[in-house]
Design a protein around this motif. Sequence first.
Motif, PDB file in Angstrom:
ATOM      1  N   THR A  20       7.196  20.079  -9.889  1.00 42.14           N
ATOM      2  CA  THR A  20       8.396  20.186  -9.061  1.00 42.14           C
ATOM      3  C   THR A  20       9.622  20.508  -9.904  1.00 42.14           C
ATOM      4  O   THR A  20       9.660  20.234 -11.107  1.00 42.14           O
ATOM      5  N   TYR A  21      10.633  21.092  -9.254  1.00 41.65           N
ATOM      6  CA  TYR A  21      11.959  21.233  -9.853  1.00 41.65           C
ATOM      7  C   TYR A  21      12.879  20.098  -9.399  1.00 41.65           C
ATOM      8  O   TYR A  21      14.011  19.996  -9.851  1.00 41.65           O
ATOM      9  N   LEU A  22      12.399  19.283  -8.473  1.00 41.09           N
ATOM     10  CA  LEU A  22      13.219  18.228  -7.864  1.00 41.09           C
ATOM     11  C   LEU A  22      12.546  16.865  -8.049  1.00 41.09           C
ATOM     12  O   LEU A  22      12.209  16.182  -7.082  1.00 41.09           O
ATOM     13  N   ALA A  23      12.368  16.488  -9.295  1.00 40.59           N
ATOM     14  CA  ALA A  23      11.618  15.266  -9.595  1.00 40.59           C
ATOM     15  C   ALA A  23      12.264  14.010  -9.025  1.00 40.59           C
ATOM     16  O   ALA A  23      11.576  13.018  -8.764  1.00 40.59           O
ATOM     17  N   ASN A  24      13.578  14.034  -8.799  1.00 42.79           N
ATOM     18  CA  ASN A  24      14.272  12.841  -8.315  1.00 42.79           C
ATOM     19  C   ASN A  24      14.452  12.822  -6.800  1.00 42.79           C
ATOM     20  O   ASN A  24      15.070  11.899  -6.263  1.00 42.79           O
ATOM     21  N   HIS A  25      13.947  13.845  -6.121  1.00 46.75           N
ATOM     22  CA  HIS A  25      14.063  13.847  -4.656  1.00 46.75           C
ATOM     23  C   HIS A  25      13.278  12.667  -4.097  1.00 46.75           C
ATOM     24  O   HIS A  25      12.157  12.387  -4.539  1.00 46.75           O
ATOM     25  N   PRO A  26      13.842  11.929  -3.122  1.00 47.28           N
ATOM     26  CA  PRO A  26      13.163  10.737  -2.605  1.00 47.28           C
ATOM     27  C   PRO A  26      11.732  10.989  -2.135  1.00 47.28           C
ATOM     28  O   PRO A  26      10.843  10.157  -2.362  1.00 47.28           O
ATOM     29  N   ALA A  27      11.480  12.129  -1.490  1.00 42.93           N
ATOM     30  CA  ALA A  27      10.129  12.407  -0.990  1.00 42.93           C
ATOM     31  C   ALA A  27       9.132  12.472  -2.137  1.00 42.93           C
ATOM     32  O   ALA A  27       7.976  12.047  -1.999  1.00 42.93           O
ATOM     33  N   ILE A  28       9.557  12.984  -3.280  1.00 40.83           N
ATOM     34  CA  ILE A  28       8.666  13.120  -4.436  1.00 40.83           C
ATOM     35  C   ILE A  28       8.618  11.826  -5.246  1.00 40.83           C
ATOM     36  O   ILE A  28       7.555  11.374  -5.667  1.00 40.83           O
ATOM     37  N   ALA A  29       9.788  11.213  -5.440  1.00 38.90           N
ATOM     38  CA  ALA A  29       9.844   9.976  -6.229  1.00 38.90           C
ATOM     39  C   ALA A  29       9.052   8.852  -5.569  1.00 38.90           C
ATOM     40  O   ALA A  29       8.309   8.122  -6.244  1.00 38.90           O
ATOM     41  N   TYR A  30       9.169   8.698  -4.264  1.00 38.15           N
ATOM     42  CA  TYR A  30       8.422   7.644  -3.560  1.00 38.15           C
ATOM     43  C   TYR A  30       6.929   7.971  -3.489  1.00 38.15           C
ATOM     44  O   TYR A  30       6.090   7.072  -3.536  1.00 38.15           O
ATOM     45  N   ALA A  31       6.597   9.257  -3.372  1.00 40.53           N
ATOM     46  CA  ALA A  31       5.177   9.637  -3.361  1.00 40.53           C
ATOM     47  C   ALA A  31       4.537   9.320  -4.704  1.00 40.53           C
ATOM     48  O   ALA A  31       3.394   8.853  -4.759  1.00 40.53           O
ATOM     49  N   LYS A  32       5.271   9.564  -5.786  1.00 39.23           N
ATOM     50  CA  LYS A  32       4.748   9.267  -7.125  1.00 39.23           C
ATOM     51  C   LYS A  32       4.427   7.778  -7.259  1.00 39.23           C
ATOM     52  O   LYS A  32       3.420   7.384  -7.857  1.00 39.23           O
ATOM     53  N   LYS A  33       5.278   6.942  -6.684  1.00 41.16           N
ATOM     54  CA  LYS A  33       5.072   5.485  -6.758  1.00 41.16           C
ATOM     55  C   LYS A  33       4.085   4.980  -5.706  1.00 41.16           C
ATOM     56  O   LYS A  33       3.787   3.792  -5.656  1.00 41.16           O
ATOM     57  N   ASN A  34       3.624   5.911  -4.834  1.00 38.83           N
ATOM     58  CA  ASN A  34       2.740   5.536  -3.728  1.00 38.83           C
ATOM     59  C   ASN A  34       3.397   4.460  -2.856  1.00 38.83           C
ATOM     60  O   ASN A  34       2.741   3.537  -2.368  1.00 38.83           O
ATOM     61  N   ASP A  35       4.703   4.603  -2.676  1.00 35.85           N
ATOM     62  CA  ASP A  35       5.490   3.603  -1.955  1.00 35.85           C
ATOM     63  C   ASP A  35       5.852   4.123  -0.565  1.00 35.85           C
ATOM     64  O   ASP A  35       6.958   4.612  -0.332  1.00 35.85           O
ATOM     65  N   LEU A  36       4.907   4.020   0.344  1.00 37.79           N
ATOM     66  CA  LEU A  36       5.138   4.507   1.696  1.00 37.79           C
ATOM     67  C   LEU A  36       6.215   3.693   2.395  1.00 37.79           C
ATOM     68  O   LEU A  36       7.122   4.240   3.012  1.00 37.79           O
ATOM     69  N   GLU A  37       6.117   2.382   2.298  1.00 38.54           N
ATOM     70  CA  GLU A  37       7.079   1.532   3.012  1.00 38.54           C
ATOM     71  C   GLU A  37       8.504   1.770   2.511  1.00 38.54           C
ATOM     72  O   GLU A  37       9.445   1.845   3.306  1.00 38.54           O
ATOM     73  N   GLY A  38       8.672   1.913   1.184  1.00 34.77           N
ATOM     74  CA  GLY A  38      10.006   2.160   0.634  1.00 34.77           C
ATOM     75  C   GLY A  38      10.605   3.450   1.161  1.00 34.77           C
ATOM     76  O   GLY A  38      11.783   3.494   1.543  1.00 34.77           O
ATOM     77  N   PHE A  39       9.791   4.514   1.198  1.00 30.73           N
ATOM     78  CA  PHE A  39      10.293   5.794   1.692  1.00 30.73           C
ATOM     79  C   PHE A  39      10.621   5.709   3.176  1.00 30.73           C
ATOM     80  O   PHE A  39      11.674   6.190   3.618  1.00 30.73           O
ATOM     81  N   TYR A  40       9.726   5.094   3.964  1.00 27.99           N
ATOM     82  CA  TYR A  40       9.945   5.020   5.405  1.00 27.99           C
ATOM     83  C   TYR A  40      11.199   4.224   5.741  1.00 27.99           C
ATOM     84  O   TYR A  40      11.993   4.622   6.605  1.00 27.99           O
ATOM     85  N   LEU A  41      11.408   3.091   5.075  1.00 24.50           N
ATOM     86  CA  LEU A  41      12.582   2.268   5.372  1.00 24.50           C
ATOM     87  C   LEU A  41      13.865   3.003   4.997  1.00 24.50           C
ATOM     88  O   LEU A  41      14.861   2.940   5.716  1.00 24.50           O
ATOM     89  N   ARG A  42      13.836   3.732   3.869  1.00 25.13           N
ATOM     90  CA  ARG A  42      15.005   4.506   3.464  1.00 25.13           C
ATOM     91  C   ARG A  42      15.305   5.612   4.466  1.00 25.13           C
ATOM     92  O   ARG A  42      16.447   5.807   4.890  1.00 25.13           O
ATOM     93  N   GLU A  43      14.271   6.331   4.853  1.00 19.62           N
ATOM     94  CA  GLU A  43      14.454   7.455   5.770  1.00 19.62           C
ATOM     95  C   GLU A  43      14.852   6.975   7.163  1.00 19.62           C
ATOM     96  O   GLU A  43      15.679   7.601   7.836  1.00 19.62           O
ATOM     97  N   LEU A  44      14.268   5.868   7.604  1.00 18.77           N
ATOM     98  CA  LEU A  44      14.617   5.327   8.922  1.00 18.77           C
ATOM     99  C   LEU A  44      16.088   4.907   8.975  1.00 18.77           C
ATOM    100  O   LEU A  44      16.752   5.077  10.005  1.00 18.77           O
ATOM    101  N   LYS A  45      16.594   4.369   7.876  1.00 21.33           N
ATOM    102  CA  LYS A  45      18.011   3.992   7.829  1.00 21.33           C
ATOM    103  C   LYS A  45      18.891   5.225   7.994  1.00 21.33           C
ATOM    104  O   LYS A  45      19.886   5.209   8.739  1.00 21.33           O
ATOM    105  N   LEU A  46      18.526   6.326   7.314  1.00 15.17           N
ATOM    106  CA  LEU A  46      19.285   7.575   7.448  1.00 15.17           C
ATOM    107  C   LEU A  46      19.206   8.109   8.872  1.00 15.17           C
ATOM    108  O   LEU A  46      20.208   8.575   9.427  1.00 15.17           O
ATOM    109  N   ARG A  47      18.020   8.049   9.465  1.00 13.54           N
ATOM    110  CA  ARG A  47      17.858   8.545  10.840  1.00 13.54           C
ATOM    111  C   ARG A  47      18.698   7.718  11.821  1.00 13.54           C
ATOM    112  O   ARG A  47      19.283   8.264  12.762  1.00 13.54           O
ATOM    113  N   GLU A  48      18.726   6.409  11.596  1.00 17.03           N
ATOM    114  CA  GLU A  48      19.501   5.546  12.495  1.00 17.03           C
ATOM    115  C   GLU A  48      20.993   5.837  12.369  1.00 17.03           C
ATOM    116  O   GLU A  48      21.715   5.896  13.374  1.00 17.03           O
ATOM    117  N   GLU A  49      21.458   6.048  11.143  1.00 16.70           N
ATOM    118  CA  GLU A  49      22.882   6.338  10.917  1.00 16.70           C
ATOM    119  C   GLU A  49      23.294   7.668  11.541  1.00 16.70           C
ATOM    120  O   GLU A  49      24.431   7.819  11.999  1.00 16.70           O
TER     121      GLU A  49
END
Length: 652
Positions: A522-551
């Motif tokens: 990737t050229y975007l190693a720090n993008h949340p979709a890639i960073a959370y996938a690397k950590k295999n952290d589904l819950e972390g990504f979903y909670l972050r994204e859901l907060k953005l969607r709610e806002e």
Amino acid sequence: MFAEVVFNIPHNNSFFYRAIDGCQVGVRVRASLKRRVLTGYVIGMTETLPYDIPDSRIKDVEKVLDSEPLFSRDGAFFDMAKWVSSYYMCSLGEALAMMVPLGKTQRENPVPYEEPSSYVKHELTEEQKEAIETFYSSDSYLFYLYGITGSGKTEVYLSIAERLLKEENGSVLYLVPEISLTSQIVESMRNRFLDITGVAILHSRLSAGQRLNEWKRILSGEARLVIGARSAVFAPLKNLSLIILDEEHESSYKSGSTPRYHARQVAMWRARKEGARLIMGSATPSFEAYRMMRDGKLPFYALTSRVGGGAEPEMRVIHLKEFPGPLSAPLLEEIERTHKEGRQTILFLNRRGFAHYIQCLSCGYEMICRHCSVPLTYHEAHNIMICHYCGYRTRPIDVCPKCNSVNVRYGGPGTEQMEKELSRRFPFYRIRRLDTDTAAKSGYVDKVIDEMHRGEVDVLIGTQMIAKGLNFKKLGLVGVVLADTGLHIPDFRASERVFSLLMQVAGRAGRFLPDGKVIIQTYLANHPAIAYAKKNDLEGFYLRELKLREETNFPPFSRLIRVLVRGKKESRVKSEIYKLADVLRKNLPAGVELLGPSTCPMEMIAGNYRYHLFLRAKNSSIMHAVLKKVLSGFELTSGLFLEIDIDPVNVT
């Protein structure tokens, strides 16, 4: 006697014709409408016309196409057609045309089936047994099987289906998102359920006659188990007991043409209406499903361990600024190491063709489709530039037509280029490619998948079709050639789609091995979709994204309806969408927002300029009501086309 007929046209009227022999409710007929002869669907028979019309103006039905009805007026199937017409705001004829297969019965060309071989039924793990008991103990007609890749969701589905087919004499509908997956599932199901019922297949690769044959097998009750892709959700099963929606998150369950239905939504309606159970499952649930589970509105069970003896793979992100690609040095080293260990590699790149664009380095000129606002893709095998949206083709350039420079380069790698580059670097490796170009060859997909299972392929290169549902015991490495594809699209779901795709494709590795590896370039190693996938952290990504969607008040915290106007002249399209927006604003009830109008991100497709607007509200029914009211009195200018997309998945 008169036949009431509807056609596949965007008008809600039905038309009356003088019946001929064979006319009955549920058959298809050929009949003249204005200056055209069209295929229509008989939805009623009457001895008197409902309105006063001269007998001389009533035309005869020209031909009856079916010897037996394909549906009945008072059955669940017709109710479903009426609901699809109402909910997705299309005509009843358009709904039936999409639901009922075309073609004539083929007596000599049945759907090909493999001969049943010995089938080994896997022993259920304690987790799988608990998941099944949790399903049966739930009072809800909805249930979610949330499990990591390789956790054995399919065996849970099949065990539940087997029990229902045996004990309740019911029928089961099994939906998968990708056509290439059906042959694997069909083979295992036919072997497992051979003594219980016939198995039918429904998907778009069947000929029209084959689809109609399968339809009639289902209608007669010969096949009580149906497997298929999106459109199989309309299979005319009787005594429906269970619907299985595998890989629930997949956007391919949403139709891209009228009626723009979502198979998940239809499955939910159908299960509730017909008293069936619906079990959905995924390793990466849709945000709508995840929120419902989190809020306690959707019963679920989580499978947390792999059943094949494998472990979660090691994930590594390669920054392409440090290691130039498209095949970086670390990735090539891992491919070579994996091969020496006698294991297989999958390389995923969601771009087919050789190069994604051709550009002049002197003036910046780029070859753009003359009918669509997208770059043309270079296919080296045929030395042709192709638009993947409208199919336009032209020859590539050697000299820039704008500045006459010869400094022209190919950019953006595709699967065809990956195949050529790998063959050059590893000339003795057995390399195969799976994308929509190669999949067009009859039997090629099944052939390659069988070769992978037998260990006769060293490296498999592919697009999205290899990202899910495939299990290979010797697979040791998965490489994502360019993870950024899809992140630059102006769509609020872009991050969700990329994260899900990375998790799914990474899940192919290490299913049966303790040391599987995944490399993400990737050229975007720090993008949340890639960073959370690397950590295999589904819950972390979903909670972050859901907060953005709610806002920002985007789904799943609201519902959307997209209204799009397209046509050949931009000024007329723009004028029409603004005129429609003005009428909508004057009629908007409290709680409904209007967003736009604006040009679509894909401004032109197939020579049509495109403008859209959105309605947004917490409740979809109030948006339906206002839109139906406005459109009933809104006359679209001739030459322009209106598209309504309820709960849009792709907003480009």
